[in-house]
Design a protein around this motif. Sequence first.
Motif, short mmCIF file in Angstrom:
data_model
loop_
_atom_site.label_atom_id
_atom_site.label_comp_id
_atom_site.label_asym_id
_atom_site.label_seq_id
_atom_site.Cartn_x
_atom_site.Cartn_y
_atom_site.Cartn_z
N THR A 128 0.94 -1.24 0.10
CA THR A 128 -0.03 0.02 -0.09
C THR A 128 0.83 1.13 0.12
OG1 THR A 128 -0.02 -0.01 2.52
CG2 THR A 128 -1.74 -0.97 1.34
N TYR A 139 8.15 0.94 -7.31
CA TYR A 139 7.64 -0.27 -6.94
C TYR A 139 8.90 -1.42 -7.27
CZ TYR A 139 2.90 1.12 -5.81
OH TYR A 139 1.78 1.67 -5.54
N SER A 165 -1.17 -0.75 -14.47
CA SER A 165 -2.21 0.10 -13.51
C SER A 165 -3.27 -0.19 -13.74
CB SER A 165 -1.51 1.26 -13.44
OG SER A 165 -2.81 2.30 -12.77
N SER A 166 -4.21 -0.66 -13.07
CA SER A 166 -5.79 -0.92 -13.34
C SER A 166 -6.46 0.42 -13.80
CB SER A 166 -6.32 -1.77 -12.05
OG SER A 166 -6.50 -0.82 -10.89
N THR A 186 -7.75 5.66 -6.64
CA THR A 186 -7.16 4.47 -6.31
C THR A 186 -6.84 3.65 -7.48
OG1 THR A 186 -9.06 3.31 -5.64
CG2 THR A 186 -7.92 4.41 -3.74
N THR A 187 -5.82 2.88 -7.47
CA THR A 187 -5.37 1.88 -8.65
C THR A 187 -4.46 0.71 -8.04
OG1 THR A 187 -4.57 1.77 -10.99
CG2 THR A 187 -3.22 3.08 -9.17
N ASN A 188 -4.67 -0.40 -8.84
CA ASN A 188 -3.82 -1.58 -8.39
C ASN A 188 -2.74 -1.73 -9.32
OD1 ASN A 188 -5.89 -2.26 -6.56
ND2 ASN A 188 -7.01 -3.51 -8.13
N THR A 190 0.10 -4.25 -10.52
CA THR A 190 0.66 -5.64 -10.83
C THR A 190 1.75 -5.72 -11.79
OG1 THR A 190 -0.82 -5.84 -12.52
CG2 THR A 190 -1.86 -6.27 -10.45
N ASN A 201 -3.04 -7.68 -4.77
CA ASN A 201 -2.71 -6.53 -5.49
C ASN A 201 -1.85 -5.32 -4.56
OD1 ASN A 201 -3.93 -7.07 -7.85
ND2 ASN A 201 -5.87 -6.85 -7.04
N ALA A 202 -0.98 -4.68 -5.34
CA ALA A 202 -0.63 -3.50 -4.51
C ALA A 202 -1.49 -2.19 -4.54
CB ALA A 202 0.88 -2.96 -5.03
N VAL A 203 -1.72 -1.41 -3.86
CA VAL A 203 -2.93 -0.53 -3.94
C VAL A 203 -2.20 0.69 -3.74
CG1 VAL A 203 -5.07 0.76 -2.91
CG2 VAL A 203 -4.58 -1.86 -3.16
N THR A 205 -2.80 4.74 -3.60
CA THR A 205 -3.83 5.95 -3.38
C THR A 205 -3.20 7.26 -3.69
OG1 THR A 205 -4.85 4.54 -1.63
CG2 THR A 205 -5.47 6.97 -1.64
#
Length: 652
Positions: A128, A139, A165-166, A186-188, A190, A201-203, A205
Motif C-alpha cells: 500500500t 515499486y 496499473s488498473s 486508487t489503482t492496483n 501488478t 494487489n498493490a494498492v 492511493t
Amino acid sequence: MRTNSSRLALAAVSLLCIALLAACGGGGGGGSTPVLRSITVAPLTATIDNGTTQQFSATAYYSDGTQQPASATWSSSAATVATVDGTGLATAVGNGSTTITASQGTFTATAALTVSRTLLSIAVTPVTATVSAGLTQAYTATGTFLNADGTTTMSNISSTVGWSSSNGAVATIDVTGLATSLAVGTTNITASMDGVTSAPNAVLTVTPAVVSSVQVLPASPTLALGNTVALVAMELFTDGTTQAPTLPVVWTTSGCTPAAATTLASVIPSATNVNNQTEIAVGALAGSCTVTATEGALTAGTSSVTVVTGSTHFAYVSNSNDSTISQYAVDATSAIPLTPLSPATVTSNTPLQMVLHPNGQFVYAIDDVSRVTLLNVDAGGAGTLTANAATPVLAGAAKGTNYMVIDPTGRFLYVSDATSSSIDGFTIDPGTGLLTPIAAVTGYSVSLNAPEGLEIDHQGLYLYANNSGNGSVTAYSISGTDGALAPLTKVSYATGTVPLFGTISASNNLYIANSGDNTVSAFSITAGTGALTGLAPTASIPAAFALINVTVDPTNTYLYVLDTGSATGSVYGFTLGANGAVGTAIAGTPVSSGAASTGIVIDPSGTLLAVDNNGDDTITPFSVVTTTGTPTGETPVATGAGPLFVVFYNAP
C-alpha cells in the motif's frame, strides 16, 4: 678395391640420410615451435539455476603432442540467458539455453548451457502507498523460483516483469516500476512474467496535490543593458499547477558576474502583486546572475538572468507640429542605419517628448497641455507603436513645459513642470503600463526653480532636476516603497546658466548642458548618499549658439554635446578622464547636424549617434569611430513636422 668402393657408397648414403632428417625436422632437440592444432571446452553441457554461475575451461592442443590451458576469448550466444566473462565464468540471468564459445586464433569450441528454474510467485512492494497527485512511487517486484535441486530462491525481477496499473487515469507505471500519479483516486499495481501475476494487489492511493516549492518565471531571461524583466514567483503544486504565494516572498541575487550584472527592485504592493510575488530584474552590467525567490519553508525557486550589451533595434521621434511619432528600424552597421517602419508614423497628442519603458512594452508621450499618453510597443517584435485605450493622464500645469523620466526599474515616472516649478510622480503598473499618481509627489516643489530635464541614477535611488530658473541641480532620494521624493542633506548644487537636459553615464557621472553660458556641468554621484561632487574643469564651448543636450558613449570614454544652432546645429565631442572629468576635444568635431537640433542619443555599441532636427524635420545619423570617438554625418532621414527627442529601443 671393391671393398673400399662399397664403404664409400655406404658413407655417402649415411650423409644423405642425415641431411634429409635435418631438413624434415627429424632428430631430437633444437626443433621448431609447436603449432596449435585444436581447442576443447569443458564441461560440454551444463544445467544451472537462474542467478547462479558455471565455470567453463578451455584446453589447447599442439603439434608436438602437448596441451595447456587455452588463452581463449569467451562469448555467449544468448546474453539474456547467460553472460560469460574473460575467464569463462558464465552467469545465468534468465531461463533458456545458450551456447558458450571459446575462441583462440582460428579454432573454436562450444558448450551447451541451460538455465532452468520455475517462477512460483511474484510479490510487489510496497503493498500500500499514498502519494499526492503529480508525485511518483517506485515499486519492486520479487520473484520466488523453484530450482532444479528442489530448493527455492528469491530474486529482484523489477526490470524483467511487465508492469500495469488498473486505472491509468489515476496513475501510470513505466517499465522500471516507477508509478506517476495523475489524479485523485486508487489503482492496483501488478507485475507479470512467465504467466505468473503478482498477488495480492498493490494498492496506490492518490491524494490531492500539495504545494511543494516556489517557481520563478521566466526561468532564464536574457536582457540588454538597461532593460528590465518582471520575475514572478508562484507556489508550485506537485501536479504542476500553481497559485499566488500565500506568504511574503524574499528575493535575493547570487553568483553575479560581474557583481552588479543584475539589480533587483521590489514592485509596489498592489492587487496584482500578492505577497511581493513580482520582482524587477534590471540589466545593470553585461553578465549573469541567479535570482532566488524564497517563501517560508518551501523549496526556493530560481531564475538565471543573463545581461548582454544588446543593440538598437528601433528608433522613435516625437513630431511636435503634426501630432505624430515617426518610427524606424535601426541597423547600426548599415550604410543607411534608419529605415522607416510600416506604418511610418503613429498619431499622438502633440508629442513634445517620449520615454521608453525599460521592459520594452510601453512608450509614454507628453504633449503641450501636460497630458501623458500611453502607447504599446508591438509584442511580436515588429517595433511599431499603437495607441493604448487608457485615458491620457494630466501632469503639471498644462503649459507645455513638461519633461519626463522613468526610473531604471520601470516602477515610477516623474514629470517636471517649469511653469509651476514642481514635479509630479506616478507609479507604473508593470503589466498594463497604466499610471497612478503618487500623492506625495503631486506638485512636489522642494528647492525647484523652473525644472527642465530630469535624471535618475542607474540604481533608481536618486533623482536630479535641472533648474533653468536659477542655474542649479537639485537632488532627491527615491523611496523604493512608494516612489516618494525626499531632499538629500545637500539638496542644491550650482550649474552653469539655464541648465536644460542632461545624462547619467554608465559609470554614474552626471553631465548637464547649460544653454545660458554654453558650458557643461559635470558631477560624480557618491554611492550610498547620492551627493554630487563637481568634476573640474567645467567644459566651456564659447563658439556654440545654445547648448541643449548631452550624451555619453557606453564605455564612458566620450562625451557628445549638442548645440541647437542659430541656423545649423552642431555636435561637439570631448574625451573623458578616468574619473569622468571632461577632457580634450575629439578630433574632427564639431560636426554639423540639422537646423534647431534638440535630441541626441547613442547606441549600446557606441557606433551610431543620432540627432533630431526640429528646424528641418530630419534625423541626422552619425557613424562613430570607437577608437577615436570621431563622428561622421550620414544622409539625413525625414521625420514628421517639428521632431523632438529621438529615442532608441535597445534589446538583446
